[in-house]
Design an enzyme around this catalytic site. Structure first.
Site, PDB file in Angstrom:
ATOM      1  N   HIS A  61       0.475   0.118   0.607  1.00  0.00           N
ATOM      2  CA  HIS A  61      -0.429   0.119  -1.359  1.00  0.00           C
ATOM      3  C   HIS A  61      -1.990   0.494  -0.588  1.00  0.00           C
ATOM      4  O   HIS A  61      -1.809   0.626   0.783  1.00  0.00           O
ATOM      5  CB  HIS A  61      -0.599  -1.330  -1.925  1.00  0.00           C
ATOM      6  CG  HIS A  61      -0.500  -2.488  -1.342  1.00  0.00           C
ATOM      7  ND1 HIS A  61      -0.363  -3.082  -0.265  1.00  0.00           N
ATOM      8  CD2 HIS A  61      -1.864  -3.412  -1.792  1.00  0.00           C
ATOM      9  CE1 HIS A  61      -0.949  -4.194   0.053  1.00  0.00           C
ATOM     10  NE2 HIS A  61      -2.069  -3.802  -0.668  1.00  0.00           N
ATOM     11  N   ASP A  65      -6.551  -3.732   3.409  1.00  0.00           N
ATOM     12  CA  ASP A  65      -6.180  -4.024   4.578  1.00  0.00           C
ATOM     13  C   ASP A  65      -5.263  -3.288   5.398  1.00  0.00           C
ATOM     14  O   ASP A  65      -3.752  -4.139   6.264  1.00  0.00           O
ATOM     15  CB  ASP A  65      -5.976  -5.770   4.648  1.00  0.00           C
ATOM     16  CG  ASP A  65      -5.583  -6.259   3.587  1.00  0.00           C
ATOM     17  OD1 ASP A  65      -5.265  -5.496   2.172  1.00  0.00           O
ATOM     18  OD2 ASP A  65      -4.123  -7.317   3.342  1.00  0.00           O
TER      19      ASP A  65
HETATM   20 ZN   LIG Z   1      -2.677  -7.601   1.798  1.00  0.00          ZN
END
Ligand SMILES: [Zn+2]
Length: 299
Positions: A61, A65
């Site tokens: 996604h 991060d």
């Molecule tokens: Zn994450």
């Protein structure tokens, strides 16, 4: 050569000891880079991994991060003169973010964008399944086709050697000897990566029978309310996923910065992981694919 090189293990914010996510799976001649967070290029240097070894990049996604390291990695590949095509997989709804990140890197490599918007196969042996997070998220699964391992004693007993053996493998039969008479089943190896998600059917599907399962484990069991609120797994849930899946090795990662020591998360996962070997990953860990499931001939 099949091994996982853990480049980073932090969720949301990195720490002094944990870089943001990043996982390189070496799989025969290929290198699959999953979720390159910020700092991935430098972690690759620490791990002794050349940018040229990457053949495919897979994003679960587009939260930072999991992808803010993309421009650096792509730019580095261009600097290193990578000539082979590189496929970039990502959820279709992340198109705008992905295009922005790719745009920052500039041209220079043969990058092929391969968005997906549904479960299924996205490349040979590589499938995706939807996860349950706050934005569209997919986990990945790499499956080697099942095959057969020849048993030398049976070949000798059947009087087969040299080119006849190659023919047997290609054609399944030489004279009266069938391939199944002189070989044993060799289950294909399976790798699965389940990132940012609440427990969900897609995670189960990806993990089923995995030899090596990488699963997020953002929170400890005592913080289950946070895990539910932010749609993440607790350590116990990650362990239970591996247990139900009869996974052989579970690598826990994507830890919240609130746990400087992840020993108790590993224990919580282990308690529910059945027979899976459970590792709480540290940055730069290398995890070999477990040996193949037992295929020794019997009788
Ligand atoms: Zn994450």
């Amino acid at each position: 050569m099949r091994e996982l090189i853990v480049l980073g293990t932090a969720s949301q914010v990195p720490t002094r000891t944990r870089n943001h996510n990043g996982y390189l799976l070496r799989w025969d001649g290929g290198g699959l880079l999953f979720d390159p967070g910020e700092g991935t290029q430098r972690q690759m240097i620490h791990a002794g991994v050349a940018a040229s070894s990457i053949t495919r990049i897979c994003l679960t996604h587009v939260h930072g991060d999991h992808c803010f390291g993309l421009p650096g990695v792509l730019a580095r590949m261009a600097v290193d003169g990578v000539a082979h095509p590189v496929h970039l997989h990502y959820p279709a709804s992340g198109e705008e973010v992905v295009r922005a990140l790719v745009g920052l890197a500039g041209p220079g490599i043969d990058l092929r964008l391969v968005p997906h918007g549904a479960a299924g196969e996205v490349a040979d042996g590589l499938t995706v399944a939807p996860l349950d997070h706050r934005v569209e998220t997919y986990g990945y699964r790499l499956t080697e086709p099942d095959g057969r391992t020849l048993v030398p004693e049976r070949l000798a007993a059947a009087g087969l050697s040299g080119p006849a053996v190659g023919r047997l493998q290609r054609e399944g039969r030489v004279g009266a000897v069938r391939l199944e008479d002189v070989s044993v089943p060799r289950p294909g190896q399976r790798f699965a990566l389940v990132m940012d998600t609440a427990p969900c059917p897609g995670a189960e599907e990806l993990a089923a029978g995995a030899d090596l399962l990488v699963a997020e484990c953002t929170f400890a069991d005592e913080d289950a309310d946070l895990a539910a609120a932010y749609r993440h797994l607790t350590a116990g849930q990650a362990g239970a996923l591996a247990g139900r899946a009869a996974a052989r090795t579970l690598v826990l990662t994507h830890f919240s910065a609130r746990y400087p020591d992840t020993t108790h998360l590993a224990a919580q996962a282990r308690a529910r992981a059945g027979r899976a070997r459970v590792l709480a990953a540290a940055d730069l860990d290398r995890v070999a694919l477990p040996r193949r499931r037992d295929t020794a001939p019997r009788g």
